[in-house]
Design an enzyme around this catalytic site. Structure first.
Site, PDB file in Angstrom:
ATOM      1  N   GLY A 168       7.992   6.799   3.622  1.00  0.00           N
ATOM      2  CA  GLY A 168       6.737   6.888   4.368  1.00  0.00           C
ATOM      3  C   GLY A 168       6.423   8.360   4.560  1.00  0.00           C
ATOM      4  NE  ARG A 222       9.961  10.020  -2.831  1.00  0.00           N
ATOM      5  CZ  ARG A 222       9.565   9.052  -2.018  1.00  0.00           C
ATOM      6  NH1 ARG A 222      10.183   8.818  -0.891  1.00  0.00           N
ATOM      7  NH2 ARG A 222       8.532   8.295  -2.343  1.00  0.00           N
ATOM      8  CG  ASP A 266      -1.291   5.851   0.953  1.00  0.00           C
ATOM      9  OD1 ASP A 266      -1.428   4.619   1.061  1.00  0.00           O
ATOM     10  OD2 ASP A 266      -0.186   6.424   1.078  1.00  0.00           O
ATOM     11  CG  ASN A 298      -3.586   1.135   2.232  1.00  0.00           C
ATOM     12  OD1 ASN A 298      -2.776   1.983   2.590  1.00  0.00           O
ATOM     13  ND2 ASN A 298      -3.504  -0.130   2.613  1.00  0.00           N
TER      14      ASN A 298
END
Lengths: 348, 348
Positions: free
Chosen positions: A48, A88, A234, A244
């Site tokens: 997340g 990431r 997002d 999203n």
């Protein structure tokens, strides 16, 4: 309600709820140095975008604690910070939080000074995230009627943030106000964040939840069993189109068809005024293995191709309201989106 | 194209393609008696209502072959036939085919006579199913333009029938005519018939196939990448509403929104003139385990509820055409559906 134990600073280590083990086991891991935290981020023990960013901010504190003072201190710290950056590739919050800590570090003198100020900064980021969640929760709860049954998608919850979530922040606040009868959670293929994480969060809070296949949501909505759909986001384009998790567009079509309100919870950090419309948003394509295997099972023939987009775009005209920490955007237009955005510029 | 090797009579046994092993292994099992065939049906080695019905018809031949002639023959045969009836509770084709064989048996004298006539009847059922598939294939292929990319859902293929399918019969025929560029197959949670079976069938025939999460279909359609959606059907109501695998309604909404033709392949055996509209169709609810576990993985917390309908209803107004073995029903109305139905009554 109290934040979920997604991440917690323990004085000399960062304690993470290991999300790889959910929903089967509630296991915590204590990261006392940058290597163990980087590994936890890389292997999705914490996931997340907001949660990763905050974890990395505390990682900067670990970098300072675990580097010897002396002449090599500043260089040693920065090497460790770079290690966190490399965990990431896509989550913008990770780089954003690391840049904030790099800036804090630049202004510090001694190692002890750095530790204190980096920790203060990380605590601030955590608090800001929780404040934004609480604020979205309050604004969003105002939109719900008593005895509401709501449908959500993916995990826009405490596990993806500092502990309270975005879409789920609204559900938590509405639950505290006695407005929620039940939540339906799409299982959210391929990674099953709805089945594994959203249901776990809601159960932990005592909120009744039924999980369904993503493809069953449209008939649930048609049957009149859903009072509102609430999802996260997002990215919000300047015209109010949102990106999203894949499947959001399908839900919006069904909700619109059957007159069910469709709400998007989106902290201002996801508003992107530089993107005019949803058509400009690049959709990340994910790998084949997410569709081809699960546990010990092979689900696809080796020769089968795949199409596995991580997100889709829902156009503004299908969205009843966007809920951010500064208020409710509705009806949605370039003007109302810009207004809320400028409100940030004024206040931050 | 040639039928898939879903089931084949071998002279003294029925050879089944073991669908439990797909898509990983192509394994065949030879059932030489009623017990082994009943077990194969019960454990889903063979599935799909038409395929189960035809398998049971050959099961009646096995019942006759494996029962000693003499005074106990007729009673022994009927006990075995009842064993086949008890394998699956819902598939109407199973009972229908067993009743046909019971009727054939009633008119026979000796054991040898019974074996010959039961086999002839089973072969007829198989041939009728293949003929219906070929006919639907020809009618349906007429609707497709050259270089078509089509989207399908679940497995309405050769594996669910005697070997050519319903929706996939159209795709096979269109492929033979050079009209198909590519097929997209929804993976079809929870049982993944699209990922496991449809992709396997298409690859075996040399047709390029990409598998996608069910929830990604709407954005694929929106992006203009689909020329037609083709699905099967479990029941067609008198007004042309259809029940099909869960997720079909979502596809129809997206196709309608973006002007993509939505075709339903439905053999006349699935037309139900006694059901006025889709609202009257009872939707089977499936068990929790389909959502909660997959292979060695537990996907849901034990406390999570579930909603797992096997089918949904797509209203006639979202369907461009229904394709059956007697022709194309379009536009769809109670009258055009009744017309095609009466055509059956005339010919059968």
């Amino acid at each position: 309600m109290d934040p979920l134990p997604t991440l917690k600073w323990m004085g000399d280590s960062l304690r993470l709820l290991d999300q790889r083990e959910l929903p089967v086991n509630e296991v915590y891991i204590d990261c006392g140095d940058v290597d163990s935290l980087a590994s936890a981020i890389r292997t999705l023990a914490v996931r997340g975008a907001p949660a990763i960013g905050i974890a990395a901010a505390y990682g900067a504190v670990l970098a300072a604690i675990t580097t010897d003072s002396g002449s090599g201190f500043r260089e040693g710290f920065l090497v460790k910070l770079d290690k966190l950056s490399g965990t990431r590739p896509t989550a913008v919050n990770l780089f954003h939080c690391i840049e904030i800590q790099r800036e804090v570090f630049r202004k510090t003198g001694t190692r002890e000074d750095a530790i204190v100020l980096l920790l203060e900064s990380a605590d601030n980021l955590l608090r800001e995230d929780l404040d934004a969640s609480r604020s979205m929760g309050c604004y969003g709860a105002e939109l719900l009627e008593p005895d509401s049954t709501v449908l959500t998608h993916c995990n826009a919850g405490g596990l993806a943030t500092a502990g309270l979530g975005t879409a789920l922040a609204i559900i938590y606040e509405a639950w505290d106000r006695g407005l929620i009868r039940k939540v339906y959670a799409d299982e959210t293929r391929p990674l099953l964040q709805g089945a594994r994480l959203t249901s776990w969060e809601l159960i932990r809070t005592g909120i009744p939840v039924d999980v369904l296949p993503d493809s069953a949501a449209a008939s649930l909505i048609r049957d009149g069993r859903i009072d509102a759909v609430i999802v996260g986001s997002d990215r919000v384009a300047a015209n109010g189109d949102i990106a999203n998790k894949i499947g959001t567009y399908s839900l919006a079509l069904a909700a619109s068809k059957h007159g069910v309100p469709f709400y998007v919870a989106a902290p201002l950090s996801t508003f992107d005024q530089a993107t005019d419309t949803g058509a400009e948003i690049i959709i990340e394509q994910r790998g084949r293995e997410e569709l081809s295997t699960l546990g010990d099972r092979q689900l696809l023939p080796p020769e089968a191709g795949f199409w596995n987009p991580a997100f889709d775009v829902t156009p503004a005209e299908l969205i009843t309201a966007i809920i951010c920490e500064k208020g409710i955007v509705s009806p949605i237009s370039s003007k109302t989106v810009a207004d809320v955005h400028s409100r940030v510029d004024m206040f931050l």
